[in-house]
Design an enzyme around this catalytic site. Structure first.
Site, PDB file in Angstrom:
ATOM      1  NE  ARG A  42       4.800  19.311 -33.558  1.00  0.00           N
ATOM      2  CZ  ARG A  42       3.884  20.186 -33.262  1.00  0.00           C
ATOM      3  NH1 ARG A  42       3.794  20.135 -32.182  1.00  0.00           N
ATOM      4  NH2 ARG A  42       3.345  20.895 -34.167  1.00  0.00           N
ATOM      5  CD  GLU A  43       7.199  15.087 -24.616  1.00  0.00           C
ATOM      6  OE1 GLU A  43       6.324  13.905 -24.753  1.00  0.00           O
ATOM      7  OE2 GLU A  43       7.193  15.906 -23.726  1.00  0.00           O
ATOM      8  NE  ARG A  70       8.256  -8.162 -30.741  1.00  0.00           N
ATOM      9  CZ  ARG A  70       9.596  -7.774 -31.122  1.00  0.00           C
ATOM     10  NH1 ARG A  70      10.272  -7.341 -30.181  1.00  0.00           N
ATOM     11  NH2 ARG A  70       9.846  -8.112 -32.248  1.00  0.00           N
ATOM     12  CB  ALA A  82      11.905  -7.346 -37.701  1.00  0.00           C
ATOM     13  CD  GLU A 100      18.434  -8.621 -35.925  1.00  0.00           C
ATOM     14  OE1 GLU A 100      17.715  -9.448 -35.376  1.00  0.00           O
ATOM     15  OE2 GLU A 100      18.980  -7.873 -35.167  1.00  0.00           O
ATOM     16  CD  GLU A 102      14.984 -11.912 -34.910  1.00  0.00           C
ATOM     17  OE1 GLU A 102      13.737 -12.031 -35.756  1.00  0.00           O
ATOM     18  OE2 GLU A 102      14.897 -10.983 -34.040  1.00  0.00           O
ATOM     19  N   GLY A 160       4.216   9.921 -36.002  1.00  0.00           N
ATOM     20  CA  GLY A 160       3.822  10.823 -34.911  1.00  0.00           C
ATOM     21  C   GLY A 160       4.865  11.236 -33.967  1.00  0.00           C
ATOM     22  CD  GLU A 206      11.902   1.590 -35.616  1.00  0.00           C
ATOM     23  OE1 GLU A 206      12.299   0.478 -35.478  1.00  0.00           O
ATOM     24  OE2 GLU A 206      10.847   1.782 -34.768  1.00  0.00           O
ATOM     25  CD  GLU A 221      16.353 -11.687 -29.713  1.00  0.00           C
ATOM     26  OE1 GLU A 221      15.843 -11.106 -30.452  1.00  0.00           O
ATOM     27  OE2 GLU A 221      17.129 -12.769 -29.827  1.00  0.00           O
TER      28      GLU A 221
END
Length: 214
Positions: A64-65, A91, A103, A119, A123, A142, A146, A167
Site C-alpha cells: 500500500r502506498e 489549484r 481552509a 487560517e 486568508e 484510498g 489526512e 498565495e
C-alpha cells in the site's frame, strides 16, 4: 457554540478520528483488517511524505502506498445575513481555479481551534467571536491519512489578511441557500466545501442558528 479560543482536545494526527464520529459502528466479524508487516518512507518532500507498507490481505500479502500529510481545518465563516465567506484560488493539481471554503493545514503541535482561527484570519482577515466544531472527515481514504476538521465561525470582525508569499486568493460572499443549490446541482465540486456547506445548511434548517441569523 463556544467562544473563540476555547480549549478543545485535538484529534491526534494519525489518520484516526475518535468519538467525534467519523466511523460508525460495525460488525468486526465481517470486516478483514489488514496488518502491517513492514513500512518504509519512499519519498520525503516539503509538504508530503509517501510511505509504502507491506500488509496482510485476505489472500496473502500486498503493498500500500500512503501519502502522509498534516491534518487540516476547514472554516465556514457565516455572517448574520446568511452569507458565507468563499475563496477562489488556482489549484495546480487540478489545473483550475477552485471555488472553496477557507481552509489550511495545521502546524505541528497546533490545536484544531487554534489552527482554524489562524487560517481564517490569514486568508480572509476575519476574526470570529465564536467558533464551533462540526465534524471531521477523511477526504481521500484510498491513499491518504489526512483528516480535515470542519468548523463554523460566527460573529465575524473584519481585519487585514496575512497571506503567504506564494498565495493568491480572491474573496467572495455567497448566501448559504445559493451555495447549497450549487452543491446539490453539481456546480460546487470541492469536497471539503460540500461537507461544510451541507452541515451549516442542516443547522439552519433545524433552527439551531435562528438566534444568530437576521
Amino acid at each position: 457554540m463556544t467562544s473563540a479560543g476555547t480549549e478543545r482536545e485535538p484529534a491526534e494526527s494519525t489518520g484516526k478520528v475518535t468519538e467525534r464520529g467519523i466511523a460508525g459502528k460495525r460488525d468486526e466479524t465481517l470486516t478483514f483488517e489488514e496488518k502491517t508487516i513492514c513500512s518504509d518512507i519512499v519519498y520525503h518532500g516539503k509538504l508530503i511524505d509517501v510511505r509504502r507498507d507491506i500488509v496482510t490481505t485476505v489472500d496473502g500479502q500486498s503493498s500500500r502506498e500512503i501519502v502522509e500529510h498534516a491534518d487540516g481545518v476547514v472554516i465556514a465563516a457565516l455572517k448574520p445575513n446568511g452569507n458565507i465567506i468563499m475563496e477562489r484560488q488556482y489549484r495546480k493539481p487540478v489545473e483550475d481555479v477552485v471555488f472553496e471554503i477557507p481552509a489550511g493545514k495545521m502546524d505541528p503541535g497546533e490545536e484544531m481551534e487554534e489552527a482554524a482561527l489562524r487560517e481564517l484570519r490569514e486568508e480572509t482577515g476575519y476574526t470570529p467571536e465564536h467558533i464551533r466544531f462540526l465534524t471531521s472527515s477523511w477526504p481521500s481514504v484510498g491513499f491518504s491519512r489526512e483528516v480535515l476538521h470542519v468548523f463554523l465561525a460566527t460573529g465575524l470582525h473584519a481585519g487585514e489578511t496575512d497571506l503567504d508569499d506564494n498565495e493568491a486568493i480572491d474573496l467572495e460572499e455567497h448566501h448559504i441557500d445559493e451555495l447549497y443549490d450549487m452543491v446539490m446541482c453539481g456546480k460546487l465540486t470541492d469536497g471539503k466545501s460540500q461537507v461544510a456547506i451541507l452541515m451549516v445548511k442542516g443547522l439552519i434548517d433545524r433552527g439551531e442558528l435562528d438566534d444568530y441569523l437576521e
